[in-house]
Write a protein that holds these residues in place. Structure first.
Motif, PDB file in Angstrom:
ATOM      1  N   LYS A  61       7.316   6.200  -3.349  1.00  0.00           N
ATOM      2  CA  LYS A  61       8.323   6.658  -3.182  1.00  0.00           C
ATOM      3  C   LYS A  61       9.270   8.037  -3.898  1.00  0.00           C
ATOM      4  CE  LYS A  61      10.136   1.565  -3.672  1.00  0.00           C
ATOM      5  NZ  LYS A  61      11.257   1.553  -4.689  1.00  0.00           N
ATOM      6  N   LYS A  62       8.461   8.064  -4.569  1.00  0.00           N
ATOM      7  CA  LYS A  62       8.552   9.567  -4.811  1.00  0.00           C
ATOM      8  C   LYS A  62       7.994  11.088  -3.704  1.00  0.00           C
ATOM      9  CE  LYS A  62       4.377  11.345  -7.663  1.00  0.00           C
ATOM     10  NZ  LYS A  62       3.948  12.956  -8.365  1.00  0.00           N
ATOM     11  N   ASN A  63       6.864  10.824  -2.935  1.00  0.00           N
ATOM     12  CA  ASN A  63       6.382  11.554  -1.714  1.00  0.00           C
ATOM     13  C   ASN A  63       7.551  11.496  -0.720  1.00  0.00           C
ATOM     14  OD1 ASN A  63       4.945  12.686  -3.379  1.00  0.00           O
ATOM     15  ND2 ASN A  63       2.804  11.141  -3.182  1.00  0.00           N
ATOM     16  N   ARG A  64       8.383  10.561  -0.018  1.00  0.00           N
ATOM     17  CA  ARG A  64       9.434  10.539   1.145  1.00  0.00           C
ATOM     18  C   ARG A  64      10.007  11.568   1.308  1.00  0.00           C
ATOM     19  NH1 ARG A  64      10.173   4.658   1.742  1.00  0.00           N
ATOM     20  NH2 ARG A  64       7.955   3.482   1.060  1.00  0.00           N
ATOM     21  N   MET A  65      10.403  12.554   0.118  1.00  0.00           N
ATOM     22  CA  MET A  65      11.313  13.733   0.781  1.00  0.00           C
ATOM     23  C   MET A  65      10.806  14.723   1.568  1.00  0.00           C
ATOM     24  SD  MET A  65      14.391  12.993   0.442  1.00  0.00           S
ATOM     25  CE  MET A  65      14.976  14.131   0.786  1.00  0.00           C
TER      26      MET A  65
ATOM     27  N   VAL B  60       1.269  14.889  -0.901  1.00  0.00           N
ATOM     28  CA  VAL B  60       1.231  13.748   0.089  1.00  0.00           C
ATOM     29  C   VAL B  60       0.295  14.073   0.949  1.00  0.00           C
ATOM     30  CG1 VAL B  60       2.997  12.850   1.609  1.00  0.00           C
ATOM     31  CG2 VAL B  60       3.471  13.913   0.141  1.00  0.00           C
ATOM     32  N   PHE B  61       0.353  15.102   1.630  1.00  0.00           N
ATOM     33  CA  PHE B  61      -0.963  15.280   2.776  1.00  0.00           C
ATOM     34  C   PHE B  61      -2.115  15.505   1.613  1.00  0.00           C
ATOM     35  CE2 PHE B  61       3.212  15.660   4.823  1.00  0.00           C
ATOM     36  CZ  PHE B  61       3.433  15.206   5.300  1.00  0.00           C
ATOM     37  N   VAL B  62      -3.090  15.412   1.622  1.00  0.00           N
ATOM     38  CA  VAL B  62      -4.406  15.036   1.048  1.00  0.00           C
ATOM     39  C   VAL B  62      -5.750  15.416   1.440  1.00  0.00           C
ATOM     40  CG1 VAL B  62      -2.584  14.764  -1.361  1.00  0.00           C
ATOM     41  CG2 VAL B  62      -4.812  12.671   0.007  1.00  0.00           C
TER      42      VAL B  62
ATOM     43  N   SER C 295       0.426  -1.456  -0.263  1.00  0.00           N
ATOM     44  CA  SER C 295       0.118  -0.093   0.226  1.00  0.00           C
ATOM     45  C   SER C 295       0.769   1.195   0.149  1.00  0.00           C
ATOM     46  CB  SER C 295      -0.320  -0.039   1.204  1.00  0.00           C
ATOM     47  OG  SER C 295      -1.381   1.007   1.241  1.00  0.00           O
ATOM     48  N   GLN C 296       0.069   2.326  -0.726  1.00  0.00           N
ATOM     49  CA  GLN C 296       0.382   3.803  -0.546  1.00  0.00           C
ATOM     50  C   GLN C 296       0.208   4.545  -0.032  1.00  0.00           C
ATOM     51  OE1 GLN C 296       3.219   4.196  -4.356  1.00  0.00           O
ATOM     52  NE2 GLN C 296       5.325   2.264  -3.445  1.00  0.00           N
ATOM     53  N   TYR C 297      -0.675   4.749   0.607  1.00  0.00           N
ATOM     54  CA  TYR C 297      -1.953   5.370   0.800  1.00  0.00           C
ATOM     55  C   TYR C 297      -2.398   4.908   2.145  1.00  0.00           C
ATOM     56  CZ  TYR C 297      -5.863   8.373   0.475  1.00  0.00           C
ATOM     57  OH  TYR C 297      -6.882   9.446   0.776  1.00  0.00           O
ATOM     58  N   VAL C 298      -2.468   5.726   2.749  1.00  0.00           N
ATOM     59  CA  VAL C 298      -3.277   5.301   4.390  1.00  0.00           C
ATOM     60  C   VAL C 298      -4.212   6.708   4.752  1.00  0.00           C
ATOM     61  CG1 VAL C 298      -1.270   6.762   5.756  1.00  0.00           C
ATOM     62  CG2 VAL C 298      -2.892   5.317   7.141  1.00  0.00           C
TER      63      VAL C 298
ATOM     64  N   GLY D 114      -5.836  11.961   3.664  1.00  0.00           N
ATOM     65  CA  GLY D 114      -4.591  10.678   2.938  1.00  0.00           C
ATOM     66  C   GLY D 114      -3.713  10.939   3.583  1.00  0.00           C
ATOM     67  N   ILE D 115      -2.482  10.152   3.087  1.00  0.00           N
ATOM     68  CA  ILE D 115      -1.114  10.342   2.988  1.00  0.00           C
ATOM     69  C   ILE D 115      -0.356   9.178   1.904  1.00  0.00           C
ATOM     70  CG2 ILE D 115       0.622  10.116   3.898  1.00  0.00           C
ATOM     71  CD1 ILE D 115      -0.060  10.161   6.975  1.00  0.00           C
ATOM     72  N   ASN D 116       0.230   9.874   0.803  1.00  0.00           N
ATOM     73  CA  ASN D 116       0.495   8.990   0.051  1.00  0.00           C
ATOM     74  C   ASN D 116       1.967   9.032   0.124  1.00  0.00           C
ATOM     75  OD1 ASN D 116      -1.589   9.267  -2.225  1.00  0.00           O
ATOM     76  ND2 ASN D 116      -1.336  11.837  -2.692  1.00  0.00           N
TER      77      ASN D 116
END
Length: 153
Positions: A135-139, A114-116, A68-71, A130-132
Motif C-alpha cells: 500500500k505504501k508503494n501504490r503512489m 518498488v521496482f527491484v 500477495s504484494q510482490y510479483v 520484481g515489483i513491491n
C-alpha cells in the motif's frame, strides 16, 4: 454477471494468469491496438501489440493484492534496456475491477523500493526483477496507470 471474487479457491494461479493475459489483450484492443500472440511463451513475452507509433512487447502479471504484494520476472526473459518491453500489471481486489498499469522495462534501471532487482548470488533462485506492490508503494505505481501511459503509444 462479471465475477469480481478474485480470492475464490477455484481461481488457480494458472487460471488467474490466463485471465490476466486475456484482460490485457482485450483492454489494449479496446484502445485500437492490434494484438499478436504466439502459440508458445518461451521467451517471457506474452503478446505483442501494435499501436499507431510502434510495436510493444508485453509480459502480463496479475496478482491478488489480498494474498500477495510482490510479483517478478526472471532476468533471463526481461531485458530492462529494451524500450519496447513492458509489464502489464493487474492488481485484483475482491469486489473491484482490476487496477491496470503499464510499466516500461527501463523503469528497473532506476533505484527504487518498488521496482527491484534480486541477483540471488550463490543461491538456487535465478536473478529476477520484481515489483513491491504494498500500500505504501501504490503512489509510485500511479504514474504507470494505463490511462496515464496510453497517450505515449
Amino acid at each position: 454477471m462479471y465475477n469480481l471474487n478474485w480470492s475464490r479457491a477455484s481461481l488457480t494461479p494458472q487460471k488467474l494468469g490466463a485471465f490476466g493475459e486475456y484482460y490485457a489483450k482485450m483492454t489494449l484492443a479496446s484502445y485500437g491496438m492490434d494484438i499478436y500472440t504466439a502459440e508458445v511463451d518461451d521467451h517471457g513475452i506474452d503478446f505483442v501489440a501494435e499501436s499507431k507509433k510502434r510495436f510493444l512487447k508485453f509480459q502480463v502479471k496479475a496478482i491478488r493484492v489480498a494474498k500477495s504484494q510482490y510479483v517478478f520476472m526472471r532476468k533471463e526473459h526481461f531485458d530492462i534496456e529494451d524500450e519496447t518491453m513492458f509489464v502489464f500489471l493487474l492488481l485484483l481486489s475482491d469486489g473491484e475491477h482490476p487496477d491496470t498499469y503499464i510499466i516500461p522495462a527501463p523503469t528497473w534501471g532506476q533505484e527504487s523500493e518498488v521496482f527491484v532487482y534480486h541477483a540471488y548470488e550463490g543461491k538456487k533462485s535465478k536473478p529476477e526483477y520484481g515489483i513491491n506492490v504494498s500500500k505504501k508503494n501504490r503512489m509510485e505505481l500511479e504514474k504507470y496507470r494505463i490511462e496515464n501511459m496510453l497517450p505515449l503509444f
